[in-house]
Design a protein around this motif. Structure first.
Motif, PDB file in Angstrom:
ATOM      1  N   ALA A   1       9.476 -36.435  -4.940  1.00 48.40           N
ATOM      2  CA  ALA A   1       8.728 -37.516  -5.574  1.00 48.40           C
ATOM      3  C   ALA A   1       7.325 -37.516  -4.985  1.00 48.40           C
ATOM      4  O   ALA A   1       7.043 -36.848  -3.982  1.00 48.40           O
ATOM      5  CB  ALA A   1       9.413 -38.863  -5.342  1.00 48.40           C
ATOM      6  N   ALA A   2       6.441 -38.258  -5.617  1.00 51.54           N
ATOM      7  CA  ALA A   2       5.054 -38.354  -5.139  1.00 51.54           C
ATOM      8  C   ALA A   2       4.518 -39.734  -5.447  1.00 51.54           C
ATOM      9  O   ALA A   2       4.930 -40.368  -6.426  1.00 51.54           O
ATOM     10  CB  ALA A   2       4.182 -37.287  -5.787  1.00 51.54           C
ATOM     11  N   VAL A   3       3.615 -40.207  -4.600  1.00 49.32           N
ATOM     12  CA  VAL A   3       2.901 -41.459  -4.859  1.00 49.32           C
ATOM     13  C   VAL A   3       1.410 -41.193  -4.746  1.00 49.32           C
ATOM     14  O   VAL A   3       0.972 -40.300  -4.009  1.00 49.32           O
ATOM     15  CB  VAL A   3       3.310 -42.586  -3.880  1.00 49.32           C
ATOM     16  CG1 VAL A   3       4.769 -42.962  -4.063  1.00 49.32           C
ATOM     17  CG2 VAL A   3       3.021 -42.204  -2.432  1.00 49.32           C
ATOM     18  N   LEU A   4       0.642 -41.970  -5.479  1.00 50.72           N
ATOM     19  CA  LEU A   4      -0.805 -41.912  -5.359  1.00 50.72           C
ATOM     20  C   LEU A   4      -1.257 -43.044  -4.443  1.00 50.72           C
ATOM     21  O   LEU A   4      -0.874 -44.203  -4.639  1.00 50.72           O
ATOM     22  CB  LEU A   4      -1.471 -42.053  -6.726  1.00 50.72           C
ATOM     23  CG  LEU A   4      -2.996 -41.895  -6.725  1.00 50.72           C
ATOM     24  CD1 LEU A   4      -3.397 -40.469  -6.380  1.00 50.72           C
ATOM     25  CD2 LEU A   4      -3.584 -42.306  -8.071  1.00 50.72           C
ATOM     26  N   VAL A   5      -2.044 -42.696  -3.434  1.00 51.52           N
ATOM     27  CA  VAL A   5      -2.657 -43.688  -2.548  1.00 51.52           C
ATOM     28  C   VAL A   5      -4.124 -43.800  -2.983  1.00 51.52           C
ATOM     29  O   VAL A   5      -4.967 -43.032  -2.546  1.00 51.52           O
ATOM     30  CB  VAL A   5      -2.553 -43.269  -1.071  1.00 51.52           C
ATOM     31  CG1 VAL A   5      -3.156 -44.336  -0.159  1.00 51.52           C
ATOM     32  CG2 VAL A   5      -1.104 -42.984  -0.694  1.00 51.52           C
ATOM     33  N   PRO A   6      -4.446 -44.749  -3.871  1.00 50.48           N
ATOM     34  CA  PRO A   6      -5.798 -44.817  -4.419  1.00 50.48           C
ATOM     35  C   PRO A   6      -6.731 -45.605  -3.488  1.00 50.48           C
ATOM     36  O   PRO A   6      -6.552 -46.802  -3.282  1.00 50.48           O
ATOM     37  CB  PRO A   6      -5.622 -45.554  -5.748  1.00 50.48           C
ATOM     38  CG  PRO A   6      -4.122 -45.698  -5.955  1.00 50.48           C
ATOM     39  CD  PRO A   6      -3.543 -45.671  -4.568  1.00 50.48           C
ATOM     40  N   VAL A   7      -7.720 -44.918  -2.916  1.00 48.23           N
ATOM     41  CA  VAL A   7      -8.705 -45.542  -2.042  1.00 48.23           C
ATOM     42  C   VAL A   7      -9.948 -45.839  -2.890  1.00 48.23           C
ATOM     43  O   VAL A   7     -10.549 -44.924  -3.455  1.00 48.23           O
ATOM     44  CB  VAL A   7      -9.062 -44.626  -0.859  1.00 48.23           C
ATOM     45  CG1 VAL A   7     -10.081 -45.302   0.054  1.00 48.23           C
ATOM     46  CG2 VAL A   7      -7.805 -44.259  -0.071  1.00 48.23           C
ATOM     47  N   ILE A   8     -10.311 -47.114  -2.970  1.00 46.63           N
ATOM     48  CA  ILE A   8     -11.398 -47.545  -3.845  1.00 46.63           C
ATOM     49  C   ILE A   8     -12.651 -47.782  -3.002  1.00 46.63           C
ATOM     50  O   ILE A   8     -12.630 -48.555  -2.039  1.00 46.63           O
ATOM     51  CB  ILE A   8     -11.013 -48.821  -4.602  1.00 46.63           C
ATOM     52  CG1 ILE A   8      -9.736 -48.574  -5.417  1.00 46.63           C
ATOM     53  CG2 ILE A   8     -12.148 -49.287  -5.513  1.00 46.63           C
ATOM     54  CD1 ILE A   8      -9.161 -49.826  -6.057  1.00 46.63           C
ATOM     55  N   ALA A   9     -13.726 -47.106  -3.357  1.00 48.44           N
ATOM     56  CA  ALA A   9     -14.978 -47.179  -2.596  1.00 48.44           C
ATOM     57  C   ALA A   9     -15.795 -48.380  -3.051  1.00 48.44           C
ATOM     58  O   ALA A   9     -16.808 -48.233  -3.745  1.00 48.44           O
ATOM     59  CB  ALA A   9     -15.760 -45.881  -2.759  1.00 48.44           C
ATOM     60  N   ARG A  10     -15.386 -49.555  -2.663  1.00 54.29           N
ATOM     61  CA  ARG A  10     -16.147 -50.762  -3.006  1.00 54.29           C
ATOM     62  C   ARG A  10     -17.336 -50.912  -2.054  1.00 54.29           C
ATOM     63  O   ARG A  10     -17.222 -50.583  -0.858  1.00 54.29           O
ATOM     64  CB  ARG A  10     -15.251 -51.994  -2.923  1.00 54.29           C
ATOM     65  CG  ARG A  10     -14.215 -52.058  -4.046  1.00 54.29           C
ATOM     66  CD  ARG A  10     -13.561 -53.420  -4.125  1.00 54.29           C
ATOM     67  NE  ARG A  10     -12.655 -53.520  -5.275  1.00 54.29           N
ATOM     68  CZ  ARG A  10     -13.031 -53.852  -6.497  1.00 54.29           C
ATOM     69  NH1 ARG A  10     -14.310 -54.119  -6.724  1.00 54.29           N
ATOM     70  NH2 ARG A  10     -12.154 -53.920  -7.485  1.00 54.29           N
TER      71      ARG A  10
END
Length: 220
Positions: free
Chosen positions: A47-56
């Motif tokens: 399985a895989a997950v996305l770790v979305p890092v948002i550049a605010r």
């Protein structure tokens, strides 16, 4: 400057996405805090997950979801977008596909920077964290069948070990089960999601002489 340093750190210290191969052994697991628990012999499902890092501009954040209460398992839990791999998929493709299906995250808006440590769950999955960089805050459309809520937690909060605690529950049968947790506001981040965050923190900052200062520089 801080967002630049964070992106550079992620690119430098994560494993290249192209280096992923199916069937690799997990580096972390639910059993790390429960060494006495029975560990059945089995073939782990990828399985895989996305770790979305948002550049605010005000500081990096991480996108998380609260799973729908209508799901058959893990209802209401905090999770990264993700799921099992389809036949022939890579971890990167599966994570991007699941993020699109669950929260409408456009793959074209995600720059994949690399992979974190593979994680074995007690339910028999080996989960690959795929870290993605979002230069712009995304427009998300949660799938009501899978996701009850989408929210963001600050990078510096998640990377601060002062916010990581060991909790437990006592099942109806068997020994006490320990797990990592990091409550954020009214949300309770725990289990595999919290462990993946901790492993990412160790990979990025574990050899820093002053890890807290490095986290602060990246997050501010």
């Amino acid at each position: 400057m801080s967002l630049i340093s964070l992106r550079e750190r992620l690119m430098e210290r994560l494993a290249p996405a192209a280096a992923w191969t199916p069937g690799g052994p997990p580096e972390q697991s639910d059993y790390d805090l429960n060494p006495g628990a029975a560990r059945p012999g089995r073939t782990l499902r990828p399985a895989a997950v996305l770790v979305p890092v948002i550049a605010r501009p005000e500081g990096a954040t991480v996108l998380l979801t609260r799973r729908s209460d209508n799901l058959a398992s893990h209802t209401g839990q905090i999770a990264f977008p993700g799921g099992r791999l389809d036949p022939g998929e890579t971890a990167e493709r599966a994570a991007l596909r699941e993020a699109w299906e669950e929260v409408g995250l456009e793959p074209e808006g995600v720059e994949v920077l690399g992979l974190g440590d593979a994680y074995e769950t007690v339910t028999g999955f080996v989960v690959t964290p795929v870290v993605g960089w979002l230069a712009e805050p995304p427009v998300v459309v949660p799938s009501p069948d899978e996701v009850a809520e989408v929210f963001e937690a600050p990078w510096d909060f998640l990377m601060d070990p002062a916010n990581h605690r060991r909790d437990f529950y006592d099942p109806e049968s068997g020994p006490r089960r320990w797990f990592w947790a990091m409550p954020w506001q009214e949300r309770y981040i725990w289990g595999a999601t919290a462990s993946i965050v901790r492993a990412l923190r160790t990979r990025l900052y574990g050899d820093e002489a002053e890890p807290a200062a490095a986290v602060d520089e990246d997050a501010a």
